[in-house]
Design an enzyme around this catalytic site. Sequence first.
Site, PDB file in Angstrom:
ATOM      1  N   GLY A  28      44.977  43.190  38.999  1.00  0.00           N
ATOM      2  CA  GLY A  28      44.572  41.795  39.082  1.00  0.00           C
ATOM      3  C   GLY A  28      45.680  40.862  39.545  1.00  0.00           C
ATOM      4  O   GLY A  28      46.833  41.258  39.759  1.00  0.00           O
ATOM      5  N   HIS A  29      45.308  39.587  39.673  1.00  0.00           N
ATOM      6  CA  HIS A  29      46.199  38.569  40.235  1.00  0.00           C
ATOM      7  C   HIS A  29      47.468  38.376  39.385  1.00  0.00           C
ATOM      8  O   HIS A  29      47.418  38.319  38.174  1.00  0.00           O
ATOM      9  CB  HIS A  29      45.462  37.235  40.361  1.00  0.00           C
ATOM     10  CG  HIS A  29      44.966  36.713  39.046  1.00  0.00           C
ATOM     11  ND1 HIS A  29      43.705  36.987  38.567  1.00  0.00           N
ATOM     12  CD2 HIS A  29      45.555  35.932  38.120  1.00  0.00           C
ATOM     13  CE1 HIS A  29      43.536  36.397  37.404  1.00  0.00           C
ATOM     14  NE2 HIS A  29      44.639  35.755  37.107  1.00  0.00           N
ATOM     15  N   GLY A  30      48.576  38.304  40.079  1.00  0.00           N
ATOM     16  CA  GLY A  30      49.837  37.973  39.429  1.00  0.00           C
ATOM     17  C   GLY A  30      50.419  39.064  38.552  1.00  0.00           C
ATOM     18  O   GLY A  30      51.398  38.834  37.831  1.00  0.00           O
TER      19      GLY A  30
END
Length: 311
Positions: free
Chosen positions: A217-219
């Site tokens: 996922g993001h980040g």
Amino acid sequence: MKFDNPKSVIELAQKYQLKVIGNKEQLAFGINEIHKVTLGDITFVDVEKYYNKSLHSLASIIIINNEVDCPPGKTLLICEKPFEVYNDIVATERPLIPLTSQISSSALIHPEAIIEPGVVIGHHAVIGAGSHIQANVYIGEYTVIGNQVNIQAGTIIGTDAFYYKKTNGIYNKWRSCGRVIIHNDVEVGAGCTINKGVSGDTIIGQGTKIDCQVHIGHGVVVGKHCLFAAQVGIAGKTIIGDHVTLYGQVGVAQNLHIGSNVVVYAASGIGKDLETGKTYFGSPADEALIKFKEIAALKQLPEMIKRKLGN
């Protein structure tokens, strides 16, 4: 995200009709959500319980929906809808530019990289020497891929962050301005998905090996020489140390810290931070030895109940 050129808070205030409190000479060098801010960044807050966290973060400029005391050296930009201003600044600095060719003319691809048929490479992507991108891979805008990286067929890298702001029951999408950065000697299996950060970077550390059908996922930040088996899923903003092994179907919740040299057995669910150098199992995951003892004890429960009732 860092700006190509610094922004004056006075210019921003004039453009968006904002009231300025604090340092009016401030320059903005970047814009980030609160989890990723550094000195010189803009961030925003529009919920009172998060005021203190935002005001005392590293952010130099805070877009906020109420007039409050301004911490020394910072600048407050007051408006009714801080998120809309924040998102518009992001969209202005990094506008969405659709691809009109299979490989963007702004992509930088080392001549020793191998790009197979059907690969799509977005604007400003970078691919290093000796990397092998197999057929039908998608590499999104601003993605950075190091040297000797192998990405297998059908993997999708640099998709939008799954990140929305809920206002009055409606989900409003953030413009994702982060990147994916994959360091040297990484292998990514077929059919994986790796989201770019909302405003910071999703990072895969040197030498890490990822099996097929893994989602990151993001980040998320993954350390060096990790090993992730098939169907692992890692939610946004989790930080993983070096030499971590996640066996098949391990699920990791968002915003966690997993220490280095951790091993997690298959089909476990991680909902809390994990300490360095330990082995975990179960859902919710706990130290494996403790979890195995719990399972052994649970197996004895029916017989214990039967003996108790028999008395």
